[in-house]
Motif scaffolding. Structure first.
Motif, PDB file in Angstrom:
ATOM      1  N   GLU A  62       0.861  -1.172   0.000  1.00 27.56           N
ATOM      2  CA  GLU A  62       0.000   0.000   0.000  1.00 27.56           C
ATOM      3  C   GLU A  62       0.901   1.226   0.000  1.00 27.56           C
ATOM      4  OE1 GLU A  62      -2.663  -0.275   3.326  1.00 27.56           O
ATOM      5  OE2 GLU A  62      -3.759  -1.931   2.426  1.00 27.56           O
ATOM      6  N   ILE A  63       0.632   2.140  -0.912  1.00 24.71           N
ATOM      7  CA  ILE A  63       1.443   3.343  -1.041  1.00 24.71           C
ATOM      8  C   ILE A  63       0.554   4.558  -0.823  1.00 24.71           C
ATOM      9  CG2 ILE A  63       2.904   4.718  -2.571  1.00 24.71           C
ATOM     10  CD1 ILE A  63       3.560   2.115  -4.074  1.00 24.71           C
ATOM     11  N   GLU A  64       0.927   5.347   0.162  1.00 25.66           N
ATOM     12  CA  GLU A  64       0.261   6.642   0.356  1.00 25.66           C
ATOM     13  C   GLU A  64       0.951   7.605  -0.603  1.00 25.66           C
ATOM     14  OE1 GLU A  64       0.117  10.088   3.718  1.00 25.66           O
ATOM     15  OE2 GLU A  64       0.158   8.018   4.418  1.00 25.66           O
ATOM     16  N   ALA A  65       0.178   8.268  -1.436  1.00 23.52           N
ATOM     17  CA  ALA A  65       0.756   9.131  -2.469  1.00 23.52           C
ATOM     18  C   ALA A  65      -0.041  10.425  -2.577  1.00 23.52           C
ATOM     19  CB  ALA A  65       0.772   8.394  -3.806  1.00 23.52           C
ATOM     20  N   ILE A 113       2.650  -7.295  -6.810  1.00 24.49           N
ATOM     21  CA  ILE A 113       3.793  -7.989  -7.399  1.00 24.49           C
ATOM     22  C   ILE A 113       3.284  -9.208  -8.153  1.00 24.49           C
ATOM     23  CG2 ILE A 113       5.951  -9.194  -6.930  1.00 24.49           C
ATOM     24  CD1 ILE A 113       6.154  -7.437  -4.390  1.00 24.49           C
ATOM     25  N   ASP A 114       3.467  -9.178  -9.480  1.00 31.66           N
ATOM     26  CA  ASP A 114       3.049 -10.286 -10.342  1.00 31.66           C
ATOM     27  C   ASP A 114       4.197 -11.254 -10.620  1.00 31.66           C
ATOM     28  OD1 ASP A 114       0.452  -9.281 -10.658  1.00 31.66           O
ATOM     29  OD2 ASP A 114       1.005  -8.108 -12.413  1.00 31.66           O
ATOM     30  N   ASP A 115       5.425 -10.722 -10.681  1.00 29.04           N
ATOM     31  CA  ASP A 115       6.587 -11.521 -11.041  1.00 29.04           C
ATOM     32  C   ASP A 115       7.768 -11.021 -10.204  1.00 29.04           C
ATOM     33  OD1 ASP A 115       8.835 -12.692 -12.168  1.00 29.04           O
ATOM     34  OD2 ASP A 115       8.434 -11.978 -14.202  1.00 29.04           O
ATOM     35  N   CYS A 116       8.153 -11.791  -9.202  1.00 28.20           N
ATOM     36  CA  CYS A 116       9.213 -11.358  -8.281  1.00 28.20           C
ATOM     37  C   CYS A 116      10.551 -11.159  -8.977  1.00 28.20           C
ATOM     38  CB  CYS A 116       9.359 -12.350  -7.137  1.00 28.20           C
ATOM     39  SG  CYS A 116       8.160 -12.040  -5.827  1.00 28.20           S
ATOM     40  N   GLU A 117      10.871 -12.002  -9.922  1.00 29.12           N
ATOM     41  CA  GLU A 117      12.164 -11.869 -10.600  1.00 29.12           C
ATOM     42  C   GLU A 117      12.261 -10.503 -11.278  1.00 29.12           C
ATOM     43  OE1 GLU A 117      14.806 -14.060 -14.032  1.00 29.12           O
ATOM     44  OE2 GLU A 117      13.297 -15.222 -12.960  1.00 29.12           O
ATOM     45  N   ALA A 118      11.211 -10.096 -11.958  1.00 33.70           N
ATOM     46  CA  ALA A 118      11.210  -8.781 -12.621  1.00 33.70           C
ATOM     47  C   ALA A 118      11.085  -7.643 -11.609  1.00 33.70           C
ATOM     48  CB  ALA A 118      10.068  -8.710 -13.632  1.00 33.70           C
ATOM     49  N   ALA A 119      10.257  -7.819 -10.586  1.00 35.39           N
ATOM     50  CA  ALA A 119      10.001  -6.751  -9.611  1.00 35.39           C
ATOM     51  C   ALA A 119      11.220  -6.422  -8.767  1.00 35.39           C
ATOM     52  CB  ALA A 119       8.834  -7.132  -8.705  1.00 35.39           C
ATOM     53  N   THR A 120      12.021  -7.417  -8.421  1.00 35.38           N
ATOM     54  CA  THR A 120      13.177  -7.151  -7.561  1.00 35.38           C
ATOM     55  C   THR A 120      14.297  -6.432  -8.306  1.00 35.38           C
ATOM     56  OG1 THR A 120      13.995  -9.395  -7.949  1.00 35.38           O
ATOM     57  CG2 THR A 120      12.725  -9.010  -5.925  1.00 35.38           C
ATOM     58  N   GLY A 121      14.195  -6.263  -9.589  1.00 31.11           N
ATOM     59  CA  GLY A 121      15.176  -5.494 -10.354  1.00 31.11           C
ATOM     60  C   GLY A 121      14.998  -3.994 -10.194  1.00 31.11           C
ATOM     61  N   TRP A 122      13.884  -3.577  -9.586  1.00 31.35           N
ATOM     62  CA  TRP A 122      13.632  -2.146  -9.377  1.00 31.35           C
ATOM     63  C   TRP A 122      14.539  -1.614  -8.281  1.00 31.35           C
ATOM     64  CZ3 TRP A 122      12.067   0.942  -5.305  1.00 31.35           C
ATOM     65  CH2 TRP A 122      11.654   2.238  -5.652  1.00 31.35           C
ATOM     66  N   THR A 123      15.077  -0.419  -8.468  1.00 31.60           N
ATOM     67  CA  THR A 123      15.897   0.226  -7.446  1.00 31.60           C
ATOM     68  C   THR A 123      15.327   1.609  -7.153  1.00 31.60           C
ATOM     69  OG1 THR A 123      17.399   1.293  -9.007  1.00 31.60           O
ATOM     70  CG2 THR A 123      17.966  -0.953  -8.316  1.00 31.60           C
ATOM     71  N   PRO A 124      15.604   2.158  -5.975  1.00 38.91           N
ATOM     72  CA  PRO A 124      15.098   3.498  -5.656  1.00 38.91           C
ATOM     73  C   PRO A 124      15.544   4.580  -6.635  1.00 38.91           C
ATOM     74  CG  PRO A 124      15.811   2.413  -3.668  1.00 38.91           C
ATOM     75  CD  PRO A 124      16.241   1.537  -4.818  1.00 38.91           C
ATOM     76  N   GLY A 125      16.618   4.347  -7.373  1.00 37.27           N
ATOM     77  CA  GLY A 125      17.054   5.320  -8.376  1.00 37.27           C
ATOM     78  C   GLY A 125      16.135   5.388  -9.581  1.00 37.27           C
ATOM     79  N   PRO A 150      14.496   9.649  -0.024  1.00 35.85           N
ATOM     80  CA  PRO A 150      15.307   8.421   0.040  1.00 35.85           C
ATOM     81  C   PRO A 150      14.729   7.353   0.962  1.00 35.85           C
ATOM     82  CG  PRO A 150      16.731  10.348   0.105  1.00 35.85           C
ATOM     83  CD  PRO A 150      15.317  10.854   0.210  1.00 35.85           C
ATOM     84  N   ALA A 151      14.160   7.756   2.094  1.00 35.64           N
ATOM     85  CA  ALA A 151      13.610   6.766   3.030  1.00 35.64           C
ATOM     86  C   ALA A 151      12.433   6.017   2.406  1.00 35.64           C
ATOM     87  CB  ALA A 151      13.173   7.453   4.328  1.00 35.64           C
ATOM     88  N   LEU A 156      10.270   1.118  -0.100  1.00 34.02           N
ATOM     89  CA  LEU A 156       9.609   0.453  -1.223  1.00 34.02           C
ATOM     90  C   LEU A 156      10.437  -0.734  -1.709  1.00 34.02           C
ATOM     91  CD1 LEU A 156       7.258   0.375  -3.197  1.00 34.02           C
ATOM     92  CD2 LEU A 156       8.406   2.117  -4.559  1.00 34.02           C
ATOM     93  N   ALA A 157      11.727  -0.518  -1.919  1.00 34.96           N
ATOM     94  CA  ALA A 157      12.600  -1.612  -2.366  1.00 34.96           C
ATOM     95  C   ALA A 157      12.663  -2.722  -1.319  1.00 34.96           C
ATOM     96  CB  ALA A 157      14.000  -1.070  -2.665  1.00 34.96           C
ATOM     97  N   ARG A 158      12.777  -2.356  -0.051  1.00 32.95           N
ATOM     98  CA  ARG A 158      12.845  -3.352   1.035  1.00 32.95           C
ATOM     99  C   ARG A 158      11.570  -4.193   1.087  1.00 32.95           C
ATOM    100  NH1 ARG A 158      13.669   0.014   4.904  1.00 32.95           N
ATOM    101  NH2 ARG A 158      11.530   0.097   5.649  1.00 32.95           N
ATOM    102  N   HIS A 159      10.402  -3.552   0.955  1.00 34.35           N
ATOM    103  CA  HIS A 159       9.138  -4.297   1.002  1.00 34.35           C
ATOM    104  C   HIS A 159       8.982  -5.221  -0.209  1.00 34.35           C
ATOM    105  CE1 HIS A 159       7.503  -2.640   4.635  1.00 34.35           C
ATOM    106  NE2 HIS A 159       7.571  -1.387   4.182  1.00 34.35           N
ATOM    107  N   VAL A 160       9.401  -4.758  -1.376  1.00 37.26           N
ATOM    108  CA  VAL A 160       9.324  -5.622  -2.570  1.00 37.26           C
ATOM    109  C   VAL A 160      10.192  -6.856  -2.357  1.00 37.26           C
ATOM    110  CG1 VAL A 160       9.964  -5.817  -5.009  1.00 37.26           C
ATOM    111  CG2 VAL A 160       8.691  -3.813  -4.222  1.00 37.26           C
ATOM    112  N   HIS A 161      11.416  -6.655  -1.892  1.00 38.81           N
ATOM    113  CA  HIS A 161      12.319  -7.797  -1.663  1.00 38.81           C
ATOM    114  C   HIS A 161      11.789  -8.716  -0.565  1.00 38.81           C
ATOM    115  CE1 HIS A 161      15.592  -6.766  -4.400  1.00 38.81           C
ATOM    116  NE2 HIS A 161      15.327  -5.509  -4.095  1.00 38.81           N
ATOM    117  N   ALA A 162      11.231  -8.151   0.503  1.00 42.91           N
ATOM    118  CA  ALA A 162      10.699  -8.976   1.597  1.00 42.91           C
ATOM    119  C   ALA A 162       9.518  -9.815   1.115  1.00 42.91           C
ATOM    120  CB  ALA A 162      10.287  -8.089   2.769  1.00 42.91           C
TER     121      ALA A 162
END
Length: 167
Positions: A62-65, A113-125, A150-151, A156-162
């Protein structure tokens, strides 16, 4: 003296008519509006998604935006697409309108997240969410978006990987 007055009247009338004709020949310039169509998506907070029963969802964040209008033209955001493959964005509140009188609108997004292999390639940059909006003139715009501090990017990256480690 009457001849001088008549001459001045004729010259004045001719000059006035010429000025009117000259002003009609000039194209009307549109006022400068700067960056009139800018709409930004800002990611503010990220948390694991919840099921209707209240437990953590195995594949949703869930993303508050917020949507921010930095221009002067009322615009309606009609779509938000994910930053890369393997992810899907759900934005149940769309369409959302931002205007010069209501420049900021808070929204909730779900990142699935539909595909973890593709999703974990995302970086905060990566700043590659895509937003689509329609301005008050009916023109459709597509732009890369997704500003965050940055936080929030690290979360976001940490939650995707977890979430992907649990699968």
């Amino acid at each position: 003296m009457p001849l001088v007055a008549l001459g001045a009247l004729v010259l004045g009338a001719a000059a006035g008519a010429g000025a009117v004709l000259w002003s009609q020949d000039q194209p009307e310039r549109a006022p400068f509006r700067g960056d009139e169509h800018a709409v930004e998506l800002m990611l503010l907070d990220v948390a694991p998604g919840r099921t209707p029963e209240g437990s953590a969802s195995a594949s949703t964040l869930e993303i508050e935006a917020g949507l921010l209008l930095s221009g002067v033209v009322t615009s309606t955001v009609v779509g938000i697409d994910p930053p890369r493959g393997g992810l899907e964005v759900r934005a149940p509140a769309l369409p959302v309108t931002v205007s010069p009188r209501a420049r900021y609108q808070s929204i909730e997004l779900e990142l699935v997240i539909d595909d973890c292999e593709a999703a974990t390639g995302w970086t905060p940059g990566d700043r590659s969410f895509t937003i689509t909006w329609r301005d008050e003139h009916g023109r459709v715009h597509l732009d890369r978006a997704g500003d965050f501090d940055p936080a929030t990017g690290r979360a976001l990256a940490r939650h995707v990987h977890a979430l992907c480690e649990d699968e």
